[in-house]
Design a protein around this motif. Structure first.
Motif, PDB file in Angstrom:
ATOM      1  N   VAL A   1      30.867  27.637  19.486  1.00 21.96           N
ATOM      2  CA  VAL A   1      30.963  26.271  19.173  1.00 21.96           C
ATOM      3  C   VAL A   1      30.381  26.290  17.910  1.00 21.96           C
ATOM      4  N   GLU A   2      29.400  26.758  17.370  1.00 21.14           N
ATOM      5  CA  GLU A   2      28.898  26.756  15.970  1.00 21.14           C
ATOM      6  C   GLU A   2      29.845  27.564  15.164  1.00 21.14           C
ATOM      7  N   ALA A   3      30.597  28.559  15.289  1.00 24.34           N
ATOM      8  CA  ALA A   3      31.485  28.975  14.516  1.00 24.34           C
ATOM      9  C   ALA A   3      32.676  28.398  14.450  1.00 24.34           C
TER      10      ALA A   3
ATOM     11  N   CYS B   1      27.108  21.986  25.303  1.00 18.69           N
ATOM     12  CA  CYS B   1      27.730  23.104  24.657  1.00 18.69           C
ATOM     13  C   CYS B   1      28.872  23.820  25.512  1.00 18.69           C
ATOM     14  N   ILE B   2      28.784  23.561  26.912  1.00 21.28           N
ATOM     15  CA  ILE B   2      29.794  23.890  27.751  1.00 21.28           C
ATOM     16  C   ILE B   2      31.111  23.098  27.535  1.00 21.28           C
ATOM     17  N   GLU B   3      30.772  21.834  27.429  1.00 21.09           N
ATOM     18  CA  GLU B   3      31.866  20.854  27.096  1.00 21.09           C
ATOM     19  C   GLU B   3      32.559  20.813  26.148  1.00 21.09           C
ATOM     20  N   ARG B   4      31.776  21.199  24.962  1.00 21.03           N
ATOM     21  CA  ARG B   4      32.561  21.330  23.676  1.00 21.03           C
ATOM     22  C   ARG B   4      33.481  22.637  23.430  1.00 21.03           C
ATOM     23  N   CYS B   5      33.349  23.555  24.446  1.00 18.91           N
ATOM     24  CA  CYS B   5      34.045  24.857  24.552  1.00 18.91           C
ATOM     25  C   CYS B   5      35.372  24.488  25.009  1.00 18.91           C
ATOM     26  N   ASN B   6      36.374  24.363  24.279  1.00 12.82           N
ATOM     27  CA  ASN B   6      37.842  23.717  24.683  1.00 12.82           C
ATOM     28  C   ASN B   6      38.630  25.251  24.495  1.00 12.82           C
ATOM     29  N   ASP B   7      38.213  26.197  24.043  1.00 10.45           N
ATOM     30  CA  ASP B   7      39.055  27.520  23.933  1.00 10.45           C
ATOM     31  C   ASP B   7      39.060  28.345  25.290  1.00 10.45           C
TER      32      ASP B   7
ATOM     33  N   GLU C   1      37.082  30.862  28.686  1.00 11.86           N
ATOM     34  CA  GLU C   1      36.740  30.631  30.081  1.00 11.86           C
ATOM     35  C   GLU C   1      36.080  31.623  30.875  1.00 11.86           C
ATOM     36  N   PRO C   2      36.505  32.746  30.952  1.00 16.88           N
ATOM     37  CA  PRO C   2      35.682  33.779  31.755  1.00 16.88           C
ATOM     38  C   PRO C   2      34.272  33.686  31.501  1.00 16.88           C
ATOM     39  N   THR C   3      33.895  33.503  30.174  1.00 21.55           N
ATOM     40  CA  THR C   3      32.316  33.562  29.903  1.00 21.55           C
ATOM     41  C   THR C   3      31.630  32.197  30.529  1.00 21.55           C
ATOM     42  N   ILE C   4      32.481  31.357  30.659  1.00 20.57           N
ATOM     43  CA  ILE C   4      31.817  30.051  31.710  1.00 20.57           C
ATOM     44  C   ILE C   4      32.110  30.147  32.947  1.00 20.57           C
ATOM     45  N   PHE C   5      33.028  30.920  33.443  1.00 18.51           N
ATOM     46  CA  PHE C   5      32.993  31.086  34.927  1.00 18.51           C
ATOM     47  C   PHE C   5      31.978  31.965  35.163  1.00 18.51           C
TER      48      PHE C   5
ATOM     49  N   GLU D   1      33.900  23.336  37.205  1.00 18.25           N
ATOM     50  CA  GLU D   1      34.644  22.221  36.565  1.00 18.25           C
ATOM     51  C   GLU D   1      35.427  22.471  35.342  1.00 18.25           C
ATOM     52  N   LYS D   2      34.670  22.793  34.370  1.00 19.23           N
ATOM     53  CA  LYS D   2      35.048  23.162  33.019  1.00 19.23           C
ATOM     54  C   LYS D   2      36.080  24.411  33.253  1.00 19.23           C
TER      55      LYS D   2
END
Length: 404
Positions: free
Chosen positions: A172-174, A261-267, A271-275, A295-296
């Motif tokens: 997200v920062e990058a 931070c999770i919500e702002r990750c839209n790439d 998605e596997p990292t969020i999972f 959910e994300k």
């Protein structure tokens, strides 16, 4: 430009990551026609066959590219990836070591060796190389992601959640930094800036004429208007495609909440990292946080039945049997033969009729380990060629969240 080697490798890697076979085929032909003795040309040919899953041909052309330019670390890494995907670990590690010798100051060969050891379940060696790679370049989110997988495989869920969250935060920062750099390069006057309250005026903005000096970027009419804290950049690319991006402030604060931070990750790439973060939270019995992650994950990849099954199981464990039943139905609608969702749906329906809500926990608390069979073996490596694992969302009981 066939003579710009650095940009050429990045171009080929981008096409592989996006899965654009036709464009990669055309690029490889142009490079070979321009200079048949250029290692980049045969690297592109090998990448094309890698993307088409013709790994024997990919190995042949990667080998040719390494012979033409033995000092090219990119060619050696591509060569190693073509061996790794065929489960030829020794040859893959030899190629990655050759890349490290040619590019000793980079963390990438160390990262690939760690991922290969992680794939073959050599956790001690994997931890050594992944830790070294992360220390060499602490700003690479993939290093943090792979350390999260390594921690998960060792059973340390708190460390796994920490590394997964750090990977998302770095991404997200990058992403925010890249948007800010683009804004500084083109100038704030090169954008049409819309406040979050004025996004309904996009149609009116789209009808404005392009600036004759810079025909691909629209200009703001009022140069005295200060940019709001939240803006929407309306830009047109040279190909005519309209794109937009939201910029919130200049940088992302380090104190950004985990859920935000999770919500702002839209790439979708992450998605596997969020999972996997959701699975770590579930193992820690933080069910509400796990549900947020799933959910994300569903929003980024709506066709993933495993995300719906995981979300249903987290809701089931938290006592929301009705929500779990809905999620299991969603999972079965995407993969009707999924045995885990079928069994858990049967149990949830039985519990909804038989058990009161106060006894749901006692009935399903011993099922937590069953979900391990449904965690995904994801591949989102920073490999310039590692596209196979990203395409194959397979499952493994022994490799819960293997990201290599």
């Amino acid at each position: 430009d066939p003579f710009c080697r650095t940009a050429g490798y990045v171009h080929v890697a981008t096409l592989v990551g996006l899965g654009l076979k036709r464009r990669l085929f055309e690029l490889a032909h142009r490079l070979v026609d321009a200079d048949p003795k250029n290692s980049l040309a045969w690297f592109a040919v090998g990448s094309y066959y890698y993307l088409c899953r013709r790994y024997d041909l990919a190995q042949r052309h990667f080998s040719r590219s390494t012979r033409l330019d033995p000092s090219s670390a990119e060619c050696w890494i591509g060569f190693g990836c073509s061996f790794a995907v065929c489960d030829e670990s020794d040859q893959a590690l030899a190629s990655f070591r050759a890349a490290q010798n040619k590019y000793a100051g980079s963390h990438v060969p160390l990262l690939y060796m760690g991922m290969e050891y992680l794939r073959t379940n050599h956790l001690s060696l994997a931890g050594h190389f992944l830790t070294s790679a992360q220390k060499t370049d602490a700003s690479d989110p993939l290093c943090c992601n792979e350390l999260g997988v390594w921690s998960y495989r060792r059973g340390d869920m708190e460390d796994a959640a920490f590394w997964f969250l750090k990977a998302l935060r770095l991404h997200v920062e990058a992403e925010s930094s890249a948007l800010t750099s683009t804004d500084e390069a083109l100038g704030m006057e090169g954008y049409i800036l819309l406040s979050s309250e004025g996004r309904g005026k996009k149609q009116q903005v789209a009808q404005e004429s392009l600036d004759p000096v810079s025909p691909h970027v629209k200009r703001r009419s009022d140069s005295n208007v200060q940019p709001p804290s939240t803006v929407l950049c309306a830009v047109k690319t040279p190909s005519g495609r309209s794109i937009s991006a939201s910029i919130v402030g200049a940088t992302i604060d380090n104190t950004l909440a985990d859920t935000e931070c999770i919500e702002r990750c839209n790439d979708k790439f992450w998605e596997p990292t969020i999972f996997n973060l959701g699975q770590s939270y579930r193992k820690m019995r933080c069910y509400s946080e796990a549900i947020v992650c799933f959910e994300k994950s569903v929003s980024l990849n709506p066709g993933s039945y495993s995300a719906y099954a995981a979300m249903g199981f987290a809701k089931h464990l938290s006592g929301d049997v009705d929500g779990a039943i809905d999620s299991y139905h969603e999972a079965l609608s995407r993969k009707p033969e999924d045995p885990f969702s079928s069994e858990m749906l049967t149990r949830a329906l039985s519990e909804a009729v038989t058990y009161p809500r106060s006894s749901v926990f006692a009935a399903i608390d011993d099922l937590d380990a069953d979900m391990d069979m449904q965690t995904q073996r994801r591949g989102i490596g920073s490999s310039i060629l590692d596209g196979l694992d990203k395409a194959d969302k397979s499952y493994s009981e022994t490799e819960d969240v293997d990201m290599s």
